[in-house]
Design a protein around this motif. Structure first.
Motif: not given
Length: 635
Positions: A166-188
């Protein structure tokens, strides 16, 4: 918007048509109009304070091709004359038919198995043999800088399928934890109302490609239709064979009255539009008041063969249904029947299947497709009946023109035959012949006459007690609808249920808001920019937030801007309405943004896309479809 964007030289804006020009020493110069005839026929009436005086020696006279190719396949239209565009100061005309639309891929590509660091999958090629890299650090180091803001896909559905690409990776990626962020409420929430439909199953497409698909209905219908066109057998033998096949044929399970209900009366309809009528644009139009949208025209033969490119066309956003139609083109009944059966079985959100019998381009016409079917009404009837037999509960509709040749309109005769011999749910008529293309205004008087024929047919059916199972046939006009006054005048004609809008909805996407309000809406430049922002977000959601998706979104946004820039704001007009064939003299907007949005230079369109899609890369290229938009502006 950055100061740099606004300071960039903007190309001169549209001027009068070719008929109002004179050629002097190799330059195209606007012919001065008398003061008492300041806004002559063919020139848009712009207030004097917004006009820019002609500067000798500059390319401030722009010509445009009226032939938009909106019902055509990409770059398949006829080549426009280019003879007057070769001298200094003269504009090129016609289409850039051989433009390269492919975009370059990334130099270092990340394997899809490692997009999500928490969900690494096994690569079937193995890390050592895979053409794409599995080295995440190497890939991230090679990526361009992230685009500012929040990823449109993440904002819309709560996660980003592009993952690390993703070209906006900084908005949903925790670099320290090497983890992609997910918003479960929006997903549902997105699972309920924000997703795409009509995605054909991969296995089913493979069966089509290998000719293993079960065409159960088509295998019974096609032999029957074949028997109707046999000419090489003796008459008695042909009749016997037809009876035999009719007895063997099992009628389709759905009668006309049992199919899905259409209601096109006063419906706000967007025409099928090739290239520009993609899913993000149609979704945008739904937010701006459209009731009915159509896919880009799909060719029946590639559909039957499971071509991925063709099966991408029926895809739609959930918001388009009900009211989403799939349009196909063909010259052979067997192709139409099989394509219809496949669409009925493999899609879930289709309100109608429309037969294109109006496409004017030579490529299809020579093959007997599009408007060529108007010259063979018997074949058209067979195709429509076959489609109805194979479409399940999906109604079949038809789009035609007034005729193929100017002065020899047979649209009324075709409509009469279709009404009497088929069970179409609706007919749309474009008010021009194939020969006319867009060279003359649509003939709404003729459309009205055909509307009366349909009205009389519907009235007779209502009075016929034996036709209780039939439904009224809707009749829709098409052509030259650019404002709410055009729309109202059209639907007030007897027998005309609604208007199908094409270029009017590309130049002014909020046209249906005007229809609803019953007045002209003076959208500010900021409001129009918000419309483009919405389109950009929808485009990223559809094509993806990775580098390739952004290039696709940027390319199609430029295609959209090739029409959108032609809008002349209400606030600078001296009187209303202005028609599309009225070209404005050189004008400036009420602010710099309005002037930029009206630029005819494709480089300014690319600049506008940068406001939403980030800075354009050196490997991105875009060639406008029409040569008149591909020129170097003067500083």
């Amino acid at each position: 918007m950055s100061d740099e964007t606004l300071k960039r030289p903007v190309s001169p804006v549209q001027v009068e048509p070719e008929a109002k020009k004179q050629h002097t020493e190799g330059l195209v110069v606007a012919t001065p109009q008398p003061k008492d005839d300041h806004f002559a026929k063919g020139i848009a009436p712009i207030k004097a304070e917004y006009l820019i005086p002609h500067v000798p020696g500059t390319h401030n006279t722009i010509t445009f091709d009226d032939e938009e190719g909106l019902g055509d396949r990409e770059d398949a239209g006829e080549e426009g004359s280019d003879k007057r565009g070769k001298g200094r100061g003269k504009k090129a005309r016609g289409q850039n038919k051989k433009r390269d639309l492919a975009q370059h891929h990334e130099t270092i590509r990340l394997c899809s198995t490692v997009l999500d660091p928490e969900n690494v999958k096994e690569c079937r090629f193995g890390a050592s043999k895979c053409r794409n890299t599995h080295n995440v650090e190497e890939y991230l180091a090679s990526k361009p800088a992230d685009i500012e803001g929040i990823c449109p896909v993440f904002r819309a559905i709560g996660y980003c399928p592009a993952g690390l690409k993703c070209r906006w990776l900084h908005s949903h990626y925790n670099k320290e934890l090497n983890k992609l962020i997910k918003d479960l409420g929006v997903m549902e929430a997105a699972k309920q109302n924000n997703y795409e439909v009509n995605k054909a199953d991969i296995q089913a497409k493979a069966e089509l490609q290998r000719k293993k698909f079960d065409f159960a209905i088509s295998n019974r219908v096609i032999p029957y239709l074949d028997s109707l066109v046999q000419k090489d057998l003796p008459k008695k033998s042909t009749q016997d064979k037809t009876k035999e096949l009719m007895n063997a044929y099992v009628e389709a399970p759905f009668k006309p009255a049992e199919k899905k209900r259409l209601n096109l009366h006063r419906a706000k309809i967007v025409s099928p539009l090739t290239t520009v009528g993609n899913l993000p644009y149609r979704r945008l139009m739904k937010t701006l008041g459209a009731d009915v949208t159509y896919s880009e025209m799909a060719l029946a033969f590639p559909v039957v063969n499971g071509a991925n490119a063709e099966w991408a066309l029926p895809k739609a956003h959930l918001s388009e249904y009900p009211g989403f139609g799939v349009q196909i083109a063909t010259a052979k009944h067997w192709q139409a029947v099989k394509a219809t059966e496949a669409l009925a079985k493999l899609t879930t959100h289709v309100s109608e299947i429309n037969l294109n019998s109006g496409c004017p381009i030579d490529l299809l016409y020579r093959q007997g497709q599009g408007s060529a079917l108007m010259e063979q009404p018997a074949r058209m009837v067979r195709i429509l009946n076959g489609m109805n037999m194979a479409s399940g509960d999906i109604p079949v509709t038809l789009k035609i023109r007034t005729g193929t040749r100017d002065g020899h309109w047979n649209g009324a005769a075709v409509v009469k035959r279709v009404l009497n011999d088929t069970d179409v749910a609706a007919i749309t008529m474009h008010g021009r012949s194939r020969q006319q293309r867009y060279s003359k205004e649509a003939n709404w008087d003729y459309i009205g006459q055909v509307g009366e024929i349909v009205e009389a047919y519907n009235n007779d059916k209502e009075e016929d007690k034996d036709s209780a199972e039939t439904r009224r046939v809707f009749f829709v006009g098409n052509g030259d609808c650019y404002n709410f006054e055009d729309w109202n005048q059209a639907v007030e004609r007897k027998g005309v249920d609604s208007v199908m809008v094409a270029r009017g909805a590309l130049i002014k996407p909020w046209i249906f808001e005007e229809v609803e309000a019953g007045q002209y809406l003076d959208k500010s430049a900021t409001e129009r920019l918000d419309i483009l922002r919405t389109y950009a977000n929808f485009a990223i959601e559809h094509w993806g937030s990775d580098e390739y998706g952004i290039k696709q979104a940027r390319r199609f946004m430029c295609e959209f801007l090739s029409f959108f820039h032609r809008y002349i704001p209400v606030g600078i007009m001296e009187r209303m309405p202005a028609k599309l064939n009225q070209r404005p003299p050189m004008w400036k907007g009420r602010d710099d943004l309005e002037t930029l949005l009206a630029s005819t230079d494709y480089r300014d369109w690319i600049k506008i896309t940068e406001m939403f899609l980030g800075k354009v890369g050196e490997d991105f290229h875009f060639t406008p479809k029409h040569k008149s938009n591909a020129y170097e502006p003067q500083a």
